[in-house]
Motif scaffolding. Structure first.
Motif, mmCIF file in Angstrom:
data_model
loop_
_atom_site.group_PDB
_atom_site.id
_atom_site.type_symbol
_atom_site.label_atom_id
_atom_site.label_comp_id
_atom_site.label_asym_id
_atom_site.label_seq_id
_atom_site.Cartn_x
_atom_site.Cartn_y
_atom_site.Cartn_z
ATOM 1 N N GLY A 216 -33.114 -3.206 -37.338
ATOM 2 C CA GLY A 216 -32.815 -1.783 -37.057
ATOM 3 C C GLY A 216 -33.002 -1.441 -35.672
ATOM 4 O O GLY A 216 -33.211 -0.482 -35.072
ATOM 5 N N LEU A 217 -32.785 -2.693 -34.701
ATOM 6 C CA LEU A 217 -33.093 -2.509 -33.345
ATOM 7 C C LEU A 217 -31.811 -2.579 -32.452
ATOM 8 O O LEU A 217 -30.989 -3.411 -32.923
ATOM 9 C CB LEU A 217 -33.973 -3.570 -32.696
ATOM 10 N N GLU A 218 -31.477 -2.172 -31.366
ATOM 11 C CA GLU A 218 -30.485 -2.243 -30.538
ATOM 12 C C GLU A 218 -30.677 -3.603 -29.934
ATOM 13 O O GLU A 218 -31.783 -4.125 -29.564
ATOM 14 C CB GLU A 218 -30.313 -1.179 -29.568
ATOM 15 N N ARG A 219 -29.619 -4.245 -29.488
ATOM 16 C CA ARG A 219 -29.600 -5.686 -29.313
ATOM 17 C C ARG A 219 -30.133 -6.007 -27.940
ATOM 18 O O ARG A 219 -31.009 -6.693 -28.008
ATOM 19 C CB ARG A 219 -28.233 -6.325 -29.347
ATOM 20 N N THR A 220 -30.050 -4.882 -27.011
ATOM 21 C CA THR A 220 -30.613 -5.269 -25.840
ATOM 22 C C THR A 220 -32.106 -5.100 -25.933
ATOM 23 O O THR A 220 -32.901 -5.891 -25.354
ATOM 24 C CB THR A 220 -30.229 -4.342 -24.686
ATOM 25 N N HIS A 221 -32.664 -4.105 -26.677
ATOM 26 C CA HIS A 221 -34.143 -3.815 -27.167
ATOM 27 C C HIS A 221 -34.464 -5.068 -27.526
ATOM 28 O O HIS A 221 -35.720 -5.656 -27.332
ATOM 29 C CB HIS A 221 -34.330 -2.584 -27.692
ATOM 30 N N LEU A 222 -33.844 -5.656 -28.566
ATOM 31 C CA LEU A 222 -34.209 -6.888 -29.305
ATOM 32 C C LEU A 222 -34.507 -8.272 -28.454
ATOM 33 O O LEU A 222 -35.492 -8.557 -28.727
ATOM 34 C CB LEU A 222 -33.163 -7.281 -30.307
ATOM 35 N N TYR A 223 -33.681 -8.418 -27.388
ATOM 36 C CA TYR A 223 -33.534 -9.365 -26.402
ATOM 37 C C TYR A 223 -34.784 -9.234 -25.643
ATOM 38 O O TYR A 223 -35.507 -10.213 -25.337
ATOM 39 C CB TYR A 223 -32.674 -9.387 -25.338
ATOM 40 N N ARG A 224 -35.109 -7.894 -25.240
ATOM 41 C CA ARG A 224 -36.353 -7.784 -24.273
ATOM 42 C C ARG A 224 -37.728 -7.782 -25.095
ATOM 43 O O ARG A 224 -38.796 -8.635 -24.803
ATOM 44 C CB ARG A 224 -36.296 -6.211 -23.780
ATOM 45 N N LYS A 225 -37.575 -7.715 -26.368
ATOM 46 C CA LYS A 225 -38.832 -7.776 -27.208
ATOM 47 C C LYS A 225 -39.196 -9.305 -27.675
ATOM 48 O O LYS A 225 -40.320 -9.555 -27.207
ATOM 49 C CB LYS A 225 -38.619 -7.038 -28.675
ATOM 50 N N LEU A 226 -37.960 -10.190 -27.935
ATOM 51 C CA LEU A 226 -38.145 -11.369 -28.159
ATOM 52 C C LEU A 226 -38.926 -11.982 -26.821
ATOM 53 O O LEU A 226 -39.674 -12.945 -26.934
ATOM 54 C CB LEU A 226 -37.063 -12.110 -28.464
ATOM 55 N N GLN A 228 -40.547 -10.777 -24.565
ATOM 56 C CA GLN A 228 -41.904 -10.325 -24.420
ATOM 57 C C GLN A 228 -42.818 -11.110 -25.171
ATOM 58 O O GLN A 228 -43.904 -11.441 -24.793
ATOM 59 C CB GLN A 228 -42.113 -8.727 -24.602
ATOM 60 N N LEU A 229 -42.144 -11.396 -26.447
ATOM 61 C CA LEU A 229 -43.234 -11.905 -27.349
ATOM 62 C C LEU A 229 -43.247 -13.623 -27.093
ATOM 63 O O LEU A 229 -44.134 -14.217 -27.946
ATOM 64 C CB LEU A 229 -42.851 -11.597 -28.870
ATOM 65 N N GLY A 230 -42.394 -14.206 -26.353
ATOM 66 C CA GLY A 230 -42.170 -15.511 -26.239
ATOM 67 C C GLY A 230 -41.521 -16.231 -27.204
ATOM 68 O O GLY A 230 -41.696 -17.456 -27.597
ATOM 69 N N VAL A 231 -40.509 -15.644 -28.037
ATOM 70 C CA VAL A 231 -39.865 -16.147 -29.136
ATOM 71 C C VAL A 231 -38.684 -16.549 -28.847
ATOM 72 O O VAL A 231 -38.070 -15.772 -27.862
ATOM 73 C CB VAL A 231 -39.791 -14.948 -30.137
#
Length: 241
Positions: A216-226, A228-231
């Motif tokens: 349920g995340l927008e792709r740009t937000h998902l990229y930033r989140k990953l 940030q988490l080092g995934v």
């Protein structure tokens, strides 16, 4: 997975497109000018080409004309530019370009254009293959069956083997996850989110599109989140494959 050639004289754009497309599971080859693109095309046929119009040695439209002239325009080509006029875009389309993307390119437009280009390329390959083959025998359709059961039924029907009784699908094994309650809240939350996204990336074969839909995340937000988490989505997708 597809082999995609990115031709652009700006290193930042090449690297960005390579990262995005790589996360989608594609193999990306990069060329910084028309000469490199010519050399790559001479030894291989990409499934798709992303071609910049304005380049220092030879512009993209001229390169497109060369490929058409030499009968090497056998793959979908998507033109890119931040300064091209409508006339230039129309000319590129007339020569044989499939689509035109204006810079800065939005993530959604890029992925949509790439998906359309790859679909068009697959349709062309299938059409060429079927034209050289005898018409295949009709394959029975299994109505109201889940995808895996339908695939098995078709395989058995083609081979002339009686279909075994269908078994109820088994749920995939879930990996256990535990986190120490002694951790600070932020570290515990990051640990959970990292495990959460790694689980979905492995489950979806590294596809950022499907992971974005599932979480349920927008792709740009998902990229930033990953990030940030080092995934690293690409590594998880390859490991699962």
């Amino acid at each position: 997975m597809a082999n995609i050639l990115v031709v652009d004289d700006e290193m930042g754009i090449r690297e960005l497109l390579s990262e995005i497309l790589g996360d989608e599971g594609h193999v990306v080859t990069m060329a910084e000018n028309a000469q490199q693109a010519r050399q790559i095309r001479a030894t291989s046929t990409p499934d798709l080409v992303l071609l910049d119009i304005w380049m220092p040695d030879t512009d993209g439209v001229t390169l497109l004309k060369e490929w058409q002239r030499d009968r090497m325009l056998t793959m979908p080509v998507i033109m890119m530019s931040g300064h091209a006029t409508i006339d230039t875009a129309v000319e590129a389309t007339r020569i044989g370009a499939l689509n035109f993307l204006e810079k800065p390119i939005s993530l959604q437009k890029l992925l949509k254009a790439v998906q359309q280009g790859l679909s068009r390329g697959q349709e062309t390959v299938r059409a060429g293959t079927l034209s050289t083959m005898a018409r295949p025998a009709p394959i029975p359709v299994v109505a109201d069956a889940p995808p895996l059961a339908a695939s098995a039924a078709v395989a058995h029907a083609v081979a002339g083997i009686a279909q075994p009784p269908a078994e109820a699908p088994r749920p995939p094994e879930e990996k256990g996850f535990s986190v120490s309650f002694e951790l600070p809240l932020r570290e515990a939350r990051d640990a959970f989110e990292r495990a959460y996204f790694e689980h979905h990336l492995q489950r979806e074969g590294g596809s950022m599109t499907r992971v974005a839909e599932r979480t349920g995340l927008e792709r740009t937000h998902l990229y930033r989140k990953l990030k940030q988490l080092g995934v690293e989505p690409g590594k998880l997708g390859r490991r699962n494959g």
